[in-house]
Design a protein around this motif. Structure first.
Motif: not given
Length: 92
Positions: A61-86
């Motif tokens: 669960e900790a690994r999955e949480g870190r991966e989701l957080k990384r994906q969310f931050e990458e998505c926000r860095a790209q200024h995308r609108d569909d980042c809520d899934q991450y």
């Protein structure tokens, strides 16, 4: 003098008998104790199994949480609108 030495020698087996008997019992039970200890070392109890499984799940669960957080931050860095899934579960 000679009678007292003979008396002491005659009493030695009686005085040391308890120690010899205890040693004999200890030697006789040693293989049984060693076998049971080896069985304890080689088998996993249910509580140990549960504890190990819980640790494994928490790490996953900790690994999955870190991966989701990384994906969310990458998505926000790209200024995308569909980042809520991450978005990590704690921020939802």
């Amino acid at each position: 003098m000679r009678k007292s030495v003979i008396a002491v020698i005659a009493l030695l087996p009686l005085l040391g008998g308890g120690c010899l008997a205890k040693t004999a019992v200890s030697l006789a039970t040693l293989p049984v104790k060693a076998t049971s200890k080896a069985a304890d070392w080689t088998t996993t109890s249910q509580s140990e199994s549960d504890r190990n499984y819980g640790r494994k799940v928490r790490k996953q669960e900790a690994r999955e949480g870190r991966e989701l957080k990384r994906q969310f931050e990458e998505c926000r860095a790209q200024h995308r609108d569909d980042c809520d899934q991450y978005r990590p579960h704690a921020e939802r």
